[in-house]
Design a protein around this motif. Sequence first.
Motif, PDB file in Angstrom:
ATOM      1  N   CYS A  95      -8.601 -16.335  -3.729  1.00 43.00           N
ATOM      2  CA  CYS A  95      -7.314 -17.106  -3.533  1.00 43.00           C
ATOM      3  C   CYS A  95      -6.667 -17.009  -4.801  1.00 43.00           C
ATOM      4  O   CYS A  95      -7.151 -15.999  -5.578  1.00 43.00           O
ATOM      5  CB  CYS A  95      -7.755 -18.783  -3.079  1.00 43.00           C
ATOM      6  N   SER A 143      -9.398 -24.182  -9.760  1.00 43.33           N
ATOM      7  CA  SER A 143      -9.257 -25.573 -10.246  1.00 43.33           C
ATOM      8  C   SER A 143      -8.820 -26.598  -8.985  1.00 43.33           C
ATOM      9  O   SER A 143      -7.694 -26.859  -9.051  1.00 43.33           O
ATOM     10  CB  SER A 143      -8.555 -25.597 -11.389  1.00 43.33           C
ATOM     11  N   MET A 144      -9.557 -26.421  -7.884  1.00 41.82           N
ATOM     12  CA  MET A 144      -9.061 -27.313  -6.886  1.00 41.82           C
ATOM     13  C   MET A 144      -9.991 -28.347  -6.395  1.00 41.82           C
ATOM     14  O   MET A 144     -11.085 -28.052  -5.903  1.00 41.82           O
ATOM     15  CB  MET A 144      -9.000 -26.384  -5.561  1.00 41.82           C
ATOM     16  N   LYS A 145      -9.828 -29.322  -7.070  1.00 42.73           N
ATOM     17  CA  LYS A 145     -10.672 -30.569  -6.795  1.00 42.73           C
ATOM     18  C   LYS A 145     -10.742 -31.162  -5.469  1.00 42.73           C
ATOM     19  O   LYS A 145     -11.755 -31.650  -4.932  1.00 42.73           O
ATOM     20  CB  LYS A 145     -10.193 -31.976  -7.707  1.00 42.73           C
ATOM     21  N   GLU A 146      -9.697 -30.514  -4.700  1.00 41.81           N
ATOM     22  CA  GLU A 146      -9.700 -31.053  -3.184  1.00 41.81           C
ATOM     23  C   GLU A 146     -10.567 -30.234  -2.370  1.00 41.81           C
ATOM     24  O   GLU A 146     -11.008 -30.545  -1.242  1.00 41.81           O
ATOM     25  CB  GLU A 146      -8.173 -30.594  -2.726  1.00 41.81           C
ATOM     26  N   TRP A 147     -11.132 -29.236  -3.061  1.00 39.65           N
ATOM     27  CA  TRP A 147     -12.317 -28.362  -2.308  1.00 39.65           C
ATOM     28  C   TRP A 147     -13.507 -28.953  -2.561  1.00 39.65           C
ATOM     29  O   TRP A 147     -14.621 -28.483  -1.928  1.00 39.65           O
ATOM     30  CB  TRP A 147     -12.108 -26.917  -2.735  1.00 39.65           C
ATOM     31  N   TYR A 186     -16.310 -25.502 -11.599  1.00 36.27           N
ATOM     32  CA  TYR A 186     -15.282 -25.065 -10.526  1.00 36.27           C
ATOM     33  C   TYR A 186     -15.665 -23.471 -10.442  1.00 36.27           C
ATOM     34  O   TYR A 186     -15.586 -23.190  -9.453  1.00 36.27           O
ATOM     35  CB  TYR A 186     -13.856 -25.484 -10.653  1.00 36.27           C
ATOM     36  N   TYR A 210     -16.638 -21.392  -7.383  1.00 40.06           N
ATOM     37  CA  TYR A 210     -15.766 -20.406  -6.712  1.00 40.06           C
ATOM     38  C   TYR A 210     -16.515 -19.232  -6.496  1.00 40.06           C
ATOM     39  O   TYR A 210     -16.299 -18.324  -5.326  1.00 40.06           O
ATOM     40  CB  TYR A 210     -14.378 -20.323  -7.693  1.00 40.06           C
ATOM     41  N   ASP A 244       0.425 -25.327  -1.277  1.00 45.43           N
ATOM     42  CA  ASP A 244      -0.536 -25.978  -2.106  1.00 45.43           C
ATOM     43  C   ASP A 244      -2.162 -25.292  -2.278  1.00 45.43           C
ATOM     44  O   ASP A 244      -3.098 -25.888  -2.949  1.00 45.43           O
ATOM     45  CB  ASP A 244      -0.778 -27.570  -1.942  1.00 45.43           C
ATOM     46  N   ASN A 245      -2.349 -24.295  -1.596  1.00 40.73           N
ATOM     47  CA  ASN A 245      -3.555 -23.575  -1.392  1.00 40.73           C
ATOM     48  C   ASN A 245      -4.800 -24.322  -0.978  1.00 40.73           C
ATOM     49  O   ASN A 245      -5.708 -24.248  -1.065  1.00 40.73           O
ATOM     50  CB  ASN A 245      -3.893 -23.134  -2.875  1.00 40.73           C
ATOM     51  N   LEU A 246      -4.409 -25.570  -0.369  1.00 38.88           N
ATOM     52  CA  LEU A 246      -5.541 -26.505   0.280  1.00 38.88           C
ATOM     53  C   LEU A 246      -5.988 -25.661   1.376  1.00 38.88           C
ATOM     54  O   LEU A 246      -7.570 -25.877   1.543  1.00 38.88           O
ATOM     55  CB  LEU A 246      -5.015 -27.838   0.594  1.00 38.88           C
TER      56      LEU A 246
END
Length: 305
Positions: free
Chosen positions: A42, A46-50, A64, A68, A265-267
Amino acid sequence: MEFGKLPDISKVDFSLPEDAPGTAKSLRKYNKSEKFHFYIGCTGWSMKEWVGNIYPAGTKAQDYLRAYGVQFNTIELNTTHYRIPDLATIDKWKAETPADFRFCPKVPQILSHSRDLGLSNPAFGLFCESVAALGEKLGACFLQVPPHFGLNSRNVLEKFIQHWPKSIPLNVELRHESWFNGESSEAEAVFEQLAAAEMGTVLTDVAGRRDVLHMRLTSPVAMIRFVGNGLHPTDYSRIDAWIPRLRQWHEQGLQEVYFFTHEPDNLLAPELAKYLDTALKAFPEIESRGPKNITSDSSGQMSLF
């Protein structure tokens, strides 16, 4: 990624174009490799939603990248577009990622968006020194020139190609329409120069700019930026269409692929990455590694499945 996004994709023809005439010629320079190395990633870690899905529950921000690297084997490293990392940062990135992980740093904006592509800027050498320190964890850098950088600037790009260190892999992303208007001999001359320098191209698969999916390969390393539309059914059918084309290119001499999934948003980008990796498992010649969902068992232990 906003480039080429459309609010309505109902009338888009998502079929893959035919190969550009020069692609087979460029690939024939290389012997078919026994294994086909496929890197899936990706555009950031830095995706806290993951956390709790792609990253284990409770993962802290400072961990992270480590999380990752467990899930992906490459990254479209956009942070270098804005800041050249120092050697301490490079060493930290290397220490926190597995042996099979590859970074693909974007050339800094102060170079890629300057009139001479940064050839007169000391930052050119600083960036090359920085990414070279990644060693075996360097995948391929990519130069994304601005949208206004057209065929009339080809001489600048030609000079850049001549001065770029041969020891640092590079793929080039072109966006201006003039590069893809018909069969321009001037554009093809630049692609031929890339091929002679063993530098690759970037193919961007996005709804609103089908022309940038030009299917012109110039090296044994392909870089694909795949822009989905919120996991619309066509996201999956488009992934399905890529696999036979990439296997065909492998038969012709392609050795490595860097495939980056983008979603709003890459979510949802890991979902496409998982789908791609699962589909690739049907082909024993392809070596890939993609994300898996994280679940907790009855004891509360986190595991991948």
